[in-house]
Scaffold this motif. Structure first.
Motif, PDB file in Angstrom:
ATOM      1  N   TYR A   1      -8.086   5.708  -2.892  1.00 24.17           N
ATOM      2  CA  TYR A   1      -8.226   5.812  -1.450  1.00 24.17           C
ATOM      3  C   TYR A   1      -9.263   6.867  -1.093  1.00 24.17           C
ATOM      4  O   TYR A   1      -9.378   7.889  -1.765  1.00 24.17           O
TER       5      TYR A   1
ATOM      6  N   GLN B   1      -6.627   9.815   8.040  1.00 21.47           N
ATOM      7  CA  GLN B   1      -6.584   8.366   8.012  1.00 21.47           C
ATOM      8  C   GLN B   1      -7.246   7.849   6.748  1.00 21.47           C
ATOM      9  O   GLN B   1      -8.116   8.514   6.178  1.00 21.47           O
ATOM     10  N   VAL B   2      -6.809   6.681   6.319  1.00 19.70           N
ATOM     11  CA  VAL B   2      -7.448   5.998   5.202  1.00 19.70           C
ATOM     12  C   VAL B   2      -8.716   5.346   5.753  1.00 19.70           C
ATOM     13  O   VAL B   2      -8.650   4.582   6.709  1.00 19.70           O
TER      14      VAL B   2
ATOM     15  N   MET C   1       0.841  -1.175   0.000  1.00 17.13           N
ATOM     16  CA  MET C   1       0.000   0.000   0.000  1.00 17.13           C
ATOM     17  C   MET C   1       0.888   1.240   0.000  1.00 17.13           C
ATOM     18  O   MET C   1       1.810   1.348   0.784  1.00 17.13           O
ATOM     19  N   LYS C   2       0.576   2.126  -0.908  1.00 20.21           N
ATOM     20  CA  LYS C   2       1.285   3.405  -0.992  1.00 20.21           C
ATOM     21  C   LYS C   2       0.305   4.499  -0.564  1.00 20.21           C
ATOM     22  O   LYS C   2      -0.754   4.649  -1.158  1.00 20.21           O
ATOM     23  N   TYR C   3       0.635   5.213   0.485  1.00 21.91           N
ATOM     24  CA  TYR C   3      -0.278   6.225   0.995  1.00 21.91           C
ATOM     25  C   TYR C   3      -0.389   7.411   0.042  1.00 21.91           C
ATOM     26  O   TYR C   3       0.587   7.780  -0.613  1.00 21.91           O
TER      27      TYR C   3
ATOM     28  N   LEU D   1      -0.551  11.360  10.419  1.00 21.38           N
ATOM     29  CA  LEU D   1      -1.285  10.137  10.174  1.00 21.38           C
ATOM     30  C   LEU D   1      -1.926   9.748  11.497  1.00 21.38           C
ATOM     31  O   LEU D   1      -1.319   9.929  12.561  1.00 21.38           O
TER      32      LEU D   1
ATOM     33  N   LEU E   1      -9.922   9.234   2.215  1.00 24.75           N
ATOM     34  CA  LEU E   1      -9.289   9.697   3.446  1.00 24.75           C
ATOM     35  C   LEU E   1     -10.279  10.510   4.253  1.00 24.75           C
ATOM     36  O   LEU E   1     -11.116  11.217   3.682  1.00 24.75           O
TER      37      LEU E   1
END
Length: 122
Positions: free
Chosen positions: A64, A45-46, A1-3, A29, A66
C-alpha cells in the motif's frame, strides 16, 4: 483488503500521542475526522495498492501507498507531529515522499504531508 496498521503503530508511540492526543488519538482514516477536531490531528488514506501476485497460489502480502496529512494551528506544530509519526512508523514502513506544506484557506490550519509505502501480511 487489510489496512496498514498505521493507527496501532502511531498510537503506541508516546511521542506521537503527546502531540495528537491519547483519548482520543486524533489519527483518522480519511472522511472519519470530526468536522472540527480539537488540537493537532492527522488524517490518512490509501492512495494506491496491490496484492503481491504469484503464478501459483494466492497472494500472501499486499503493498500500500498511504498519504498522511497532519493539521495544526501552527507550522511548527504540524511539522512536529508529522515528524513524530514518521519516526514511529519508519521501522515497519517506508516514508517515500514529502508532499510539501500548505495552509488551508478556510480553516487557517497548517498542513504537513508525506507518503508512506507499507507491506501488509494477509
Amino acid at each position: 483488503m487489510k489496512y496498514p496498521p498505521i493507527f496501532q503503530v502511531a498510537a503506541a508511540d508516546p511521542a506521537v500521542t503527546a502531540l495528537i492526543g491519547q483519548n482520543p488519538v486524533r489519527l483518522y482514516l480519511f472522511g472519519m475526522a470530526p468536522d472540527k477536531p480539537a488540537g493537532t490531528y492527522c488524517v490518512w488514506q490509501v492512495i494506491n495498492g496491490s496484492p503481491e501476485n504469484y503464478l501459483a497460489g494466492r497472494p500472501d502480502v499486499e503493498a500500500y501507498s498511504l498519504q498522511v496529512d497532519v493539521y495544526a494551528s501552527t507550522a511548527v506544530g504540524a511539522r512536529a507531529a508529522g515528524q513524530a509519526i514518521e519516526y514511529a512508523i519508519e521501522l515497519v514502513a517506508r516514508v517515500t515522499s514529502y508532499n510539501g506544506e500548505t495552509r488551508d484557506a478556510e480553516t487557517m490550519l497548517y498542513r504537513y504531508s508525506f507518503d508512506v509505502d507499507w507491506i501488509v501480511q494477509r
